[in-house]
Design a protein around this motif. Structure first.
Motif, mmCIF file in Angstrom:
data_model
loop_
_atom_site.group_PDB
_atom_site.id
_atom_site.type_symbol
_atom_site.label_atom_id
_atom_site.label_comp_id
_atom_site.label_asym_id
_atom_site.label_seq_id
_atom_site.Cartn_x
_atom_site.Cartn_y
_atom_site.Cartn_z
ATOM 1 N N ARG A 21 -8.196 11.868 -5.920
ATOM 2 C CA ARG A 21 -7.605 10.930 -6.883
ATOM 3 C C ARG A 21 -8.694 10.362 -7.792
ATOM 4 O O ARG A 21 -9.765 9.979 -7.330
ATOM 5 C CB ARG A 21 -6.915 9.794 -6.133
ATOM 6 C CG ARG A 21 -6.214 8.801 -7.037
ATOM 7 C CD ARG A 21 -5.511 7.745 -6.210
ATOM 8 N NE ARG A 21 -4.824 6.764 -7.047
ATOM 9 C CZ ARG A 21 -4.149 5.724 -6.598
ATOM 10 N NH1 ARG A 21 -4.066 5.511 -5.282
ATOM 11 N NH2 ARG A 21 -3.559 4.881 -7.427
ATOM 12 N N GLY A 22 -8.421 10.348 -9.087
ATOM 13 C CA GLY A 22 -9.395 9.846 -10.049
ATOM 14 C C GLY A 22 -10.376 10.882 -10.545
ATOM 15 O O GLY A 22 -11.309 10.558 -11.289
ATOM 16 N N ALA A 23 -10.195 12.157 -10.159
ATOM 17 C CA ALA A 23 -11.146 13.207 -10.516
ATOM 18 C C ALA A 23 -11.234 13.404 -12.028
ATOM 19 O O ALA A 23 -10.242 13.283 -12.755
ATOM 20 C CB ALA A 23 -10.766 14.520 -9.839
ATOM 21 N N VAL A 24 -12.443 13.743 -12.473
ATOM 22 C CA VAL A 24 -12.735 13.871 -13.903
ATOM 23 C C VAL A 24 -13.178 15.297 -14.240
ATOM 24 O O VAL A 24 -14.073 15.847 -13.595
ATOM 25 C CB VAL A 24 -13.857 12.891 -14.312
ATOM 26 C CG1 VAL A 24 -14.196 13.046 -15.797
ATOM 27 C CG2 VAL A 24 -13.446 11.449 -14.011
ATOM 28 N N ASP A 25 -12.533 15.874 -15.239
ATOM 29 C CA ASP A 25 -13.053 17.075 -15.890
ATOM 30 C C ASP A 25 -14.034 16.572 -16.942
ATOM 31 O O ASP A 25 -13.632 16.101 -18.009
ATOM 32 C CB ASP A 25 -11.898 17.859 -16.522
ATOM 33 C CG ASP A 25 -12.361 19.062 -17.343
ATOM 34 O OD1 ASP A 25 -13.589 19.233 -17.527
ATOM 35 O OD2 ASP A 25 -11.498 19.823 -17.817
ATOM 36 N N VAL A 280 -15.631 11.993 -9.027
ATOM 37 C CA VAL A 280 -15.114 10.640 -9.221
ATOM 38 C C VAL A 280 -16.240 9.616 -9.410
ATOM 39 O O VAL A 280 -16.340 8.975 -10.458
ATOM 40 C CB VAL A 280 -14.215 10.214 -8.036
ATOM 41 C CG1 VAL A 280 -13.636 8.807 -8.301
ATOM 42 C CG2 VAL A 280 -13.086 11.214 -7.822
ATOM 43 N N GLU A 281 -17.098 9.462 -8.411
ATOM 44 C CA GLU A 281 -18.069 8.376 -8.437
ATOM 45 C C GLU A 281 -19.105 8.534 -9.550
ATOM 46 O O GLU A 281 -19.423 7.567 -10.258
ATOM 47 C CB GLU A 281 -18.762 8.261 -7.081
ATOM 48 C CG GLU A 281 -17.829 7.845 -5.950
ATOM 49 C CD GLU A 281 -18.536 7.778 -4.607
ATOM 50 O OE1 GLU A 281 -19.780 7.774 -4.578
ATOM 51 O OE2 GLU A 281 -17.828 7.719 -3.582
ATOM 52 N N ASN A 282 -19.641 9.731 -9.709
ATOM 53 C CA ASN A 282 -20.669 9.932 -10.737
ATOM 54 C C ASN A 282 -20.118 9.739 -12.156
ATOM 55 O O ASN A 282 -20.705 9.003 -12.942
ATOM 56 C CB ASN A 282 -21.329 11.301 -10.584
ATOM 57 C CG ASN A 282 -22.128 11.418 -9.304
ATOM 58 O OD1 ASN A 282 -22.371 10.435 -8.613
ATOM 59 N ND2 ASN A 282 -22.534 12.639 -8.955
ATOM 60 N N PRO A 283 -19.012 10.390 -12.517
ATOM 61 C CA PRO A 283 -18.475 10.134 -13.855
ATOM 62 C C PRO A 283 -18.013 8.699 -14.049
ATOM 63 O O PRO A 283 -18.122 8.155 -15.167
ATOM 64 C CB PRO A 283 -17.319 11.134 -13.992
ATOM 65 C CG PRO A 283 -17.028 11.614 -12.617
ATOM 66 C CD PRO A 283 -18.293 11.502 -11.853
ATOM 67 N N ASP A 284 -17.521 8.060 -12.978
ATOM 68 C CA ASP A 284 -17.172 6.641 -13.078
ATOM 69 C C ASP A 284 -18.379 5.823 -13.529
ATOM 70 O O ASP A 284 -18.288 4.981 -14.418
ATOM 71 C CB ASP A 284 -16.709 6.113 -11.705
ATOM 72 C CG ASP A 284 -15.195 6.039 -11.605
ATOM 73 O OD1 ASP A 284 -14.506 6.198 -12.617
ATOM 74 O OD2 ASP A 284 -14.702 5.810 -10.484
ATOM 75 N N ARG A 285 -19.502 6.087 -12.886
ATOM 76 C CA ARG A 285 -20.717 5.324 -13.160
ATOM 77 C C ARG A 285 -21.222 5.548 -14.570
ATOM 78 O O ARG A 285 -21.707 4.622 -15.221
ATOM 79 C CB ARG A 285 -21.768 5.758 -12.116
ATOM 80 C CG ARG A 285 -22.967 4.861 -11.954
ATOM 81 C CD ARG A 285 -23.567 5.001 -10.547
ATOM 82 N NE ARG A 285 -23.561 6.356 -10.041
ATOM 83 C CZ ARG A 285 -24.583 7.203 -10.118
ATOM 84 N NH1 ARG A 285 -25.698 6.820 -10.722
ATOM 85 N NH2 ARG A 285 -24.515 8.411 -9.593
#
Length: 290
Positions: A21-25, A280-285
């Motif tokens: 959940r929340g995954a980023v392309d 998720v975490e890296n692109p979020d940051r």
């Protein structure tokens, strides 16, 4: 369209892998539609239209939640198509623009409000004309107050020449597609290890473990690329990103299936924690921290 240009895959498979959940392309593009957003006169190629609606439909089909849309060279420094897609997506997308040194603070702020969080410097001579380094430095001076970062795209053999410039930049630097490693030479190859050393010695450097279709010598299923991506995920788990590269501009050998590309993710990031960080975490940051 350029005569030998390959349009994107018309019917990708539904991935077996389900992204968290929340995954980023974190690397994809929009092209045109040309009638609304004309391509740049100085472009080196003319792609097929690849609209925001098609991108967002693919995002949902593949199981991703968000996109990072990267301005491509065919639109030059006119970011209208990118900004239109970002405004449509709202918080589901962020963007990387291409700008010139004459960009104003007001224009940058308008881009920031739309969701742009960085600029791209393209050093591939087959795609863009050569640009003096001082031009790039002026751009960095303007984007730094906004907290933006720089995406760089170069051939592996150009790293040695570019390294002094890149390491002088006072911002986060994200290297596209594993620095275009020569996978035929193996992980121990000095040129790839020079890239690894760059990441190890400079904590402001990140990389995208993407585009096996561009790097592979053997072709599908890209087994020769997977060890390189896995190595970088293992070594630098907090500084890796992943993206489809849809609609895969200038692919000459074949057009990849984006569903199959998605199924490669657990091969390069085997653990759930690695996948969570990568997607998720890296692109979020990097893109959604504010």
């Amino acid at each position: 369209m350029t005569p030998d240009y390959l349009p994107f895959h018309p019917d990708p498979k539904k991935p077996d892998y389900v992204p968290p959940r929340g995954a980023v392309d974190a690397h994809c593009h929009v092209f045109g539609p040309a009638k609304t957003f004309p391509f740049a006169p100085e472009r080196k190629y003319t792609p097929c239209d690849a609209s925001k609606e098609q991108l967002f439909a693919l995002r949902d089909f593949l199981g991703f939640s968000r996109n990072v849309i990267v301005q491509a060279s065919c639109h030059g420094k006119n970011n209208d198509a990118l900004l239109d897609a970002l405004r449509t997506a709202g918080d589901k997308a962020r963007g990387i623009a291409v700008v010139g040194p004459d960009i104003t603070e007001a224009e940058l702020q308008e881009m920031h409000d739309a969701g742009v969080r960085g600029v791209r410097f393209n050093f591939l001579k087959r795609l863009v004309d050569d640009t003096p380094k001082d031009v790039f430095r002026k751009i960095v001076d303007k984007i730094k107050p906004l907290g933006w970062h720089v995406i760089v795209y170069f051939e592996a053999e150009d790293l040695l020449e570019l390294k002094p410039f890149l390491t002088s930049l006072p911002v986060t630097v994200v290297v596209d597609h594993m620095g275009r490693a020569d996978v035929s030479k193996g992980i121990g190859d000095p040129s790839f290890q020079a890239f690894v050393s760059l990441l190890r010695d400079h904590e402001n450097f990140w990389t995208k473990v993407s585009c096996p279709e561009r790097l592979s010598v053997k072709g599908v299923p890209y087994d020769d690329v997977i060890p390189f991506a896995n190595y970088l995920v293992e070594q630098f788990p907090h500084r890796v990103l992943w993206g489809t590269d849809w609609p895969h501009p200038n692919m000459k050998s074949h057009m990849p299936d984006d569903g199959f590309l998605t199924d490669i993710i657990p091969m390069i990031a085997p653990s759930e924690k690695q996948q969570q960080m990568l997607l998720v975490e890296n692109p979020d940051r990097l893109y959604w921290a504010d």
